[in-house]
Design a protein around this motif. Structure first.
Motif, mmCIF file in Angstrom:
data_model
loop_
_atom_site.group_PDB
_atom_site.id
_atom_site.type_symbol
_atom_site.label_atom_id
_atom_site.label_comp_id
_atom_site.label_asym_id
_atom_site.label_seq_id
_atom_site.Cartn_x
_atom_site.Cartn_y
_atom_site.Cartn_z
ATOM 1 N N ALA A 165 0.835 -1.203 0.000
ATOM 2 C CA ALA A 165 0.000 0.000 0.000
ATOM 3 C C ALA A 165 0.866 1.248 0.000
ATOM 4 N N LEU A 166 2.017 1.178 0.664
ATOM 5 C CA LEU A 166 2.932 2.317 0.643
ATOM 6 C C LEU A 166 3.360 2.626 -0.786
ATOM 7 N N LEU A 167 3.748 1.603 -1.515
ATOM 8 C CA LEU A 167 4.193 1.817 -2.881
ATOM 9 C C LEU A 167 3.051 2.269 -3.774
ATOM 10 N N LEU A 168 1.866 1.689 -3.580
ATOM 11 C CA LEU A 168 0.721 2.104 -4.380
ATOM 12 C C LEU A 168 0.354 3.550 -4.091
ATOM 13 N N GLY A 169 0.489 3.945 -2.835
ATOM 14 C CA GLY A 169 0.200 5.323 -2.489
ATOM 15 C C GLY A 169 1.110 6.285 -3.203
ATOM 16 N N VAL A 170 2.377 5.983 -3.229
ATOM 17 C CA VAL A 170 3.323 6.818 -3.954
ATOM 18 C C VAL A 170 3.024 6.779 -5.441
ATOM 19 N N SER A 171 2.752 5.581 -5.963
ATOM 20 C CA SER A 171 2.442 5.469 -7.381
ATOM 21 C C SER A 171 1.223 6.305 -7.741
ATOM 22 N N ALA A 172 0.230 6.284 -6.866
ATOM 23 C CA ALA A 172 -1.000 7.029 -7.143
ATOM 24 C C ALA A 172 -0.741 8.516 -7.214
ATOM 25 N N LEU A 173 0.024 9.011 -6.290
ATOM 26 C CA LEU A 173 0.294 10.444 -6.277
ATOM 27 C C LEU A 173 0.907 10.906 -7.577
ATOM 28 N N PHE A 174 1.804 10.090 -8.148
ATOM 29 C CA PHE A 174 2.556 10.537 -9.306
ATOM 30 C C PHE A 174 2.115 9.884 -10.602
ATOM 31 N N ALA A 175 0.965 9.218 -10.569
ATOM 32 C CA ALA A 175 0.487 8.552 -11.781
ATOM 33 C C ALA A 175 0.034 9.529 -12.850
ATOM 34 N N LEU A 176 -0.123 10.796 -12.514
ATOM 35 C CA LEU A 176 -0.587 11.770 -13.500
ATOM 36 C C LEU A 176 0.345 11.900 -14.670
ATOM 37 N N ALA A 177 1.567 11.417 -14.589
ATOM 38 C CA ALA A 177 2.471 11.536 -15.720
ATOM 39 C C ALA A 177 2.928 10.186 -16.235
ATOM 40 N N THR A 178 2.262 9.127 -15.799
ATOM 41 C CA THR A 178 2.679 7.799 -16.207
ATOM 42 C C THR A 178 2.356 7.542 -17.669
ATOM 43 N N PRO A 179 3.345 7.114 -18.480
ATOM 44 C CA PRO A 179 3.025 6.790 -19.864
ATOM 45 C C PRO A 179 2.033 5.646 -19.925
ATOM 46 N N GLY A 180 1.069 5.750 -20.773
ATOM 47 C CA GLY A 180 0.094 4.687 -20.933
ATOM 48 C C GLY A 180 -0.602 4.871 -22.266
ATOM 49 N N LEU A 181 -1.829 4.415 -22.348
ATOM 50 C CA LEU A 181 -2.593 4.638 -23.557
ATOM 51 C C LEU A 181 -2.917 6.122 -23.662
ATOM 52 N N ALA A 182 -2.837 6.674 -24.871
ATOM 53 C CA ALA A 182 -3.185 8.071 -25.046
ATOM 54 C C ALA A 182 -4.645 8.269 -24.669
ATOM 55 N N GLN A 183 -4.955 9.377 -23.999
ATOM 56 C CA GLN A 183 -6.325 9.613 -23.577
ATOM 57 C C GLN A 183 -7.208 9.763 -24.812
ATOM 58 N N THR A 184 -8.382 9.137 -24.744
ATOM 59 C CA THR A 184 -9.278 9.146 -25.887
ATOM 60 C C THR A 184 -10.648 9.714 -25.553
ATOM 61 N N GLN B 164 9.605 16.970 -16.955
ATOM 62 C CA GLN B 164 8.368 17.400 -17.584
ATOM 63 C C GLN B 164 7.197 16.532 -17.127
ATOM 64 N N ILE B 165 6.041 17.158 -16.874
ATOM 65 C CA ILE B 165 4.825 16.438 -16.522
ATOM 66 C C ILE B 165 3.795 16.691 -17.614
ATOM 67 N N ASP B 166 3.342 15.621 -18.240
ATOM 68 C CA ASP B 166 2.364 15.735 -19.314
ATOM 69 C C ASP B 166 1.216 14.782 -19.010
ATOM 70 N N LEU B 167 0.109 15.307 -18.528
ATOM 71 C CA LEU B 167 -1.019 14.459 -18.164
ATOM 72 C C LEU B 167 -1.635 13.752 -19.356
ATOM 73 N N PHE B 168 -1.447 14.294 -20.545
ATOM 74 C CA PHE B 168 -2.035 13.680 -21.729
ATOM 75 C C PHE B 168 -1.314 12.387 -22.127
ATOM 76 N N ARG B 169 -0.202 12.090 -21.487
ATOM 77 C CA ARG B 169 0.485 10.825 -21.738
ATOM 78 C C ARG B 169 -0.100 9.708 -20.889
ATOM 79 N N ALA B 170 -0.944 10.060 -19.909
ATOM 80 C CA ALA B 170 -1.564 9.060 -19.049
ATOM 81 C C ALA B 170 -2.839 8.525 -19.686
ATOM 82 N N ASN B 171 -3.327 7.403 -19.169
ATOM 83 C CA ASN B 171 -4.553 6.794 -19.665
ATOM 84 C C ASN B 171 -5.742 7.416 -18.922
#
Length: 210
Positions: free
Chosen positions: A6-25, A121-128
Motif C-alpha cells: 500500500a505504501l508503494l501504491l500510495g506513492v504510485s497514485a500520487l505521481f500517476a498523473l504523468a505515467t506513460p500509458g494509452l493516449a487519452q481518448t 516534464q509532466i504531461d497528463l495527456f500521456r496518461a490513460n
C-alpha cells in the motif's frame, strides 16, 4: 499496520498523473484541455516540495506523515509512528525502509509510476485518462494505471485556482480504496541532501520475503 504494498501504491497514485500509458481518448472541451495542460506546466515548474499527508483507508483508518520531493529522481515519504516505514527514491531505485529493524527492500525505478513525475516534464495527456469532472473549484482527473501490484484506478483532485494537487484516491487491484490529502505544502524550498540518503547500516532484504 500499514501494508508495504500500500505504501508503494500510495506513492504510485500520487505521481500517476504523468505515467506513460494509452493516449487519452475521452472527449474533452477546450476549457478542460487548457486547464489540464496548465496543471501539467504548473507542476513541472515546481522543483521541490515538502509537506504533510493524511491517508484514509476503506475502513476509516487514518495514518499521517510527511513527504519531501526534489526533481529529478528524489522523493521521501515518512509515515508517523506507530508505523516505522518510509519510501525513498534515490537514483534508479525505490526503497521501502523499516526504521525499527533497520532494513530495506528495493524496486527498480522503471517499475514504479513515480519515475515519470520525478522527471523534468509532466504531461497528463500521456496518461490513460478515463474521466474528467469539475465541481466546487476542483478538477478530478481519473486515470487507469498499471503498477507493480496490478491495475489501479486513480482519481487526482486539483485546485482549479492554484493548479496544485490537493487530494488523490486509488482503488487497488483487490478493490481496497485509499484516499490521500496533502496539507501544509511548501514549494520550491531547500531540502537537505541527507533526506535522500539510505543509511549504510541498513540491511537489504529480498522483496519476496517481506
Amino acid at each position: 499496520m500499514i501494508r508495504r504494498d500500500a505504501l508503494l501504491l500510495g506513492v504510485s497514485a500520487l505521481f500517476a498523473l504523468a505515467t506513460p500509458g494509452l493516449a487519452q481518448t475521452i472527449p474533452l472541451t477546450a476549457e478542460e484541455t487548457e486547464l489540464i495542460r496548465n496543471i501539467g506546466a504548473h507542476n513541472t515548474a515546481i522543483r521541490t516540495m515538502a509537506g504533510r499527508f493524511l491517508q484514509i483507508d476503506t475502513n476509516g483508518g487514518r495514518v499521517e506523515g510527511t513527504f519531501f520531493l526534489e526533481r529529478p529522481d528524489k522523493v521521501r515519504f515518512r509515515y508517523n509512528p506507530p508505523s516505522r516505514e518510509e519510501i525513498v527514491s534515490v537514483g534508479r531505485g525505490f526503497y521501502v525502509l523499516n526504521r525499527a529493524d533497520r532494513t530495506y527492500y528495493a524496486y527498480p525505478q522503471d517499475t514504479i509510476p513515480l519515475r515519470q513525475f520525478l522527471g523534468d516534464q509532466i504531461d497528463l495527456f500521456r496518461a490513460n485518462i478515463v474521466g474528467v469532472a469539475s465541481a466546487d473549484g476542483y478538477m478530478t482527473i481519473t486515470i487507469v494505471d498499471e503498477t507493480v501490484a496490478g491495475t489501479v484506478e486513480v482519481s487526482l483532485v486539483f485546485d482549479t485556482e492554484t493548479l496544485d494537487l490537493a487530494q488523490w484516491s486509488l482503488v487497488e487491484p483487490n478493490g481496497t480504496e485509499l484516499t490521500f490529502s496533502l496539507y501544509d505544502v511548501e514549494k520550491n524550498v531547500e531540502i537537505p541532501r541527507s533526506f535522500f540518503y539510505i543509511d549504510a547500516t541498513y540491511t537489504a532484504i529480498d522483496p519476496a520475503n517481506r
